[in-house]
Design an enzyme around this catalytic site. Structure first.
Site, PDB file in Angstrom:
ATOM      1  N   GLU A  25       5.223 -28.983  27.197  1.00 31.02           N
ATOM      2  CA  GLU A  25       6.596 -28.507  27.381  1.00 31.02           C
ATOM      3  C   GLU A  25       7.259 -28.110  26.063  1.00 31.02           C
ATOM      4  OE1 GLU A  25       8.871 -30.718  30.523  1.00 31.02           O
ATOM      5  OE2 GLU A  25       7.238 -32.148  30.259  1.00 31.02           O
ATOM      6  N   SER A 157       8.390 -30.612  34.084  1.00 32.29           N
ATOM      7  CA  SER A 157       8.649 -29.183  34.261  1.00 32.29           C
ATOM      8  C   SER A 157       7.744 -28.543  35.305  1.00 32.29           C
ATOM      9  CB  SER A 157       8.515 -28.433  32.924  1.00 32.29           C
ATOM     10  OG  SER A 157       9.555 -28.805  32.044  1.00 32.29           O
ATOM     11  N   TYR A 223      12.366 -21.774  34.780  1.00 30.34           N
ATOM     12  CA  TYR A 223      12.613 -21.250  33.443  1.00 30.34           C
ATOM     13  C   TYR A 223      12.465 -19.740  33.291  1.00 30.34           C
ATOM     14  CZ  TYR A 223      12.058 -26.198  32.392  1.00 30.34           C
ATOM     15  OH  TYR A 223      12.194 -27.558  32.379  1.00 30.34           O
ATOM     16  N   ARG A 262      18.470 -37.377  34.716  1.00 31.70           N
ATOM     17  CA  ARG A 262      18.624 -36.601  35.956  1.00 31.70           C
ATOM     18  C   ARG A 262      17.685 -37.165  37.012  1.00 31.70           C
ATOM     19  NH1 ARG A 262      16.301 -31.550  34.948  1.00 31.70           N
ATOM     20  NH2 ARG A 262      14.858 -31.955  36.655  1.00 31.70           N
ATOM     21  N   ASP A 264      15.987 -36.214  40.811  1.00 31.65           N
ATOM     22  CA  ASP A 264      15.723 -35.103  41.721  1.00 31.65           C
ATOM     23  C   ASP A 264      15.440 -35.608  43.132  1.00 31.65           C
ATOM     24  OD1 ASP A 264      15.968 -33.486  39.494  1.00 31.65           O
ATOM     25  OD2 ASP A 264      13.809 -33.378  39.144  1.00 31.65           O
ATOM     26  N   GLU A 277      11.896 -37.926  41.576  1.00 27.49           N
ATOM     27  CA  GLU A 277      11.585 -38.500  40.266  1.00 27.49           C
ATOM     28  C   GLU A 277      12.835 -38.625  39.417  1.00 27.49           C
ATOM     29  OE1 GLU A 277       8.754 -35.589  38.901  1.00 27.49           O
ATOM     30  OE2 GLU A 277      10.266 -34.548  37.724  1.00 27.49           O
ATOM     31  N   ASN A 279      14.181 -38.075  35.455  1.00 26.68           N
ATOM     32  CA  ASN A 279      13.911 -37.409  34.183  1.00 26.68           C
ATOM     33  C   ASN A 279      14.812 -38.014  33.115  1.00 26.68           C
ATOM     34  OD1 ASN A 279      12.229 -34.841  35.071  1.00 26.68           O
ATOM     35  ND2 ASN A 279      13.875 -35.108  36.549  1.00 26.68           N
ATOM     36  N   GLY A 283      16.088 -30.899  30.693  1.00 28.20           N
ATOM     37  CA  GLY A 283      16.321 -29.692  29.912  1.00 28.20           C
ATOM     38  C   GLY A 283      17.790 -29.470  29.574  1.00 28.20           C
TER      39      GLY A 283
END
Length: 316
Positions: A25, A157, A223, A262, A264, A277, A279, A283
């Site tokens: 990443e 990602s 992205y 974060r 999800d 999951e 994070n 990002g």
């Protein structure tokens, strides 16, 4: 910038914004880190770029840095190893500690924790590279009774991920995922809406709903694609918004995450939420979700960057 702002920023000391690194990443990290560095500089913070792919960590000490903002995504930055090294160097750092980082990065262990606490998560199996039987794919497909998401255990990602609908696709996806990790998570595919909830200072920011014409919210959708849509406010009912926030905070706490991050989710057609999951270094690019949620909550990017820096503790 007035004198009070400058004095306020000086309390942070000399700050290393760590980004780049050598994980899969790296490119995303370079964009995230540069955005945060620029924001901190605009806020008067004495901040500098530090790429661990180019500099030894001991240089943080020799160059007299006071604390570190971690903007490294993936292995070597988000998995607890860097956090442990910084603790040995006695340098405060942003975000989650060693345990929270390691558990959140490991999709298998975090799923097991969610399961053990009764938190909603999709059904799953784990396959090990050393014991995987290619002939088992047909049996695995039947056991799930539908599409499967294949995920390397410790990549972010959506790298190495694939949605599969038959045993031939499953074998190919597992073999590809083994290029990234010796352990692969097979997860029941949930048909429905994808949401994400950002965590900042022990609170949940407004949820975001993502929509993509691609098969799932993969690396390109995150992205590169211009066709991905983001809805913030998400359009969730007040009840769903509360459930998302409550579950996000529970999941964050379950894996010992802290500071910012974060969580999800998928929400199926019946309104059932499933935690995907956590994070711990999400990002911070122009297309990233945490800045979007922070903006909806009334925060500028500069305020968000300072809040992330505050999670290191020295500026509080």
């Amino acid at each position: 910038m007035n004198s009070n702002t400058l004095i306020n920023a000086q309390r942070y000391g000399k700050v290393a914004v760590m980004f780049g690194g050598s994980s899969a990443e790296r490119e995303v990290s370079l964009r995230s880190g540069q955005a945060v560095l620029d924001a901190l500089l605009r806020g008067g913070v004495n901040a500098y770029k530090f790429d661990p792919a180019e500099h030894a960590l001991i240089e943080l000490v020799s160059q007299n840095f006071d604390q570190v903002v971690i903007m490294l995504h993936g292995r070597g930055g988000e998995d607890g190893s860097l956090q442990g090294a910084l603790e040995q160097l006695k340098l405060p750092y942003s975000g989650s500690g060693v345990l929270g980082s390691a558990l959140s990065m490991d999709k298998v262990r975090s799923k097991q924790i969610f399961d053990s606490l009764g938190l909603p998560t999709a059904s799953y199996q784990v396959v090990e590279k050393s014991r995987f039987d290619a002939g088992s794919c047909e049996v695995i497909m039947r056991s799930f009774g539908g599409a499967i998401m294949v995920k390397p255990a410790q990549e972010g990602s959506s790298i190495g991920m694939a949605k599969v609908n038959n045993s031939t696709q499953l074998l190919s996806a597992i073999e590809d995922a083994f290029n990234y990790d010796n352990q692969v998570l097979l997860e029941q595919y949930i048909e429905g809406d994808e949401y994400t909830v950002s965590i900042l200072n022990d609170g949940a920011l407004p949820s975001i709903r993502m929509s993509t014409p691609r098969e799932f919210y993969d690396y390109e959708a995150k992205y590169q694609s211009d066709s991905t849509e983001y809805f913030c406010p998400s359009g969730a009912s007040s009840e769903l918004e509360k459930n998302l926030a409550d579950l996000a905070l529970q999941a964050f706490d379950a894996v010992a995450a802290s500071g910012w991050g974060r969580v999800d989710f998928m929400c199926d057609k019946q309104g059932q939420l499933y935690i995907l999951e956590v994070n711990t270094v999400p990002g911070m690019t122009a297309k990233s979700l945490v800045p979007m949620a922070a903006k909806q909550a009334g925060m500028s990017f500069e305020q968000l960057a300072l809040a992330v820096l505050d999670s290191a503790g020295l500026g509080k």
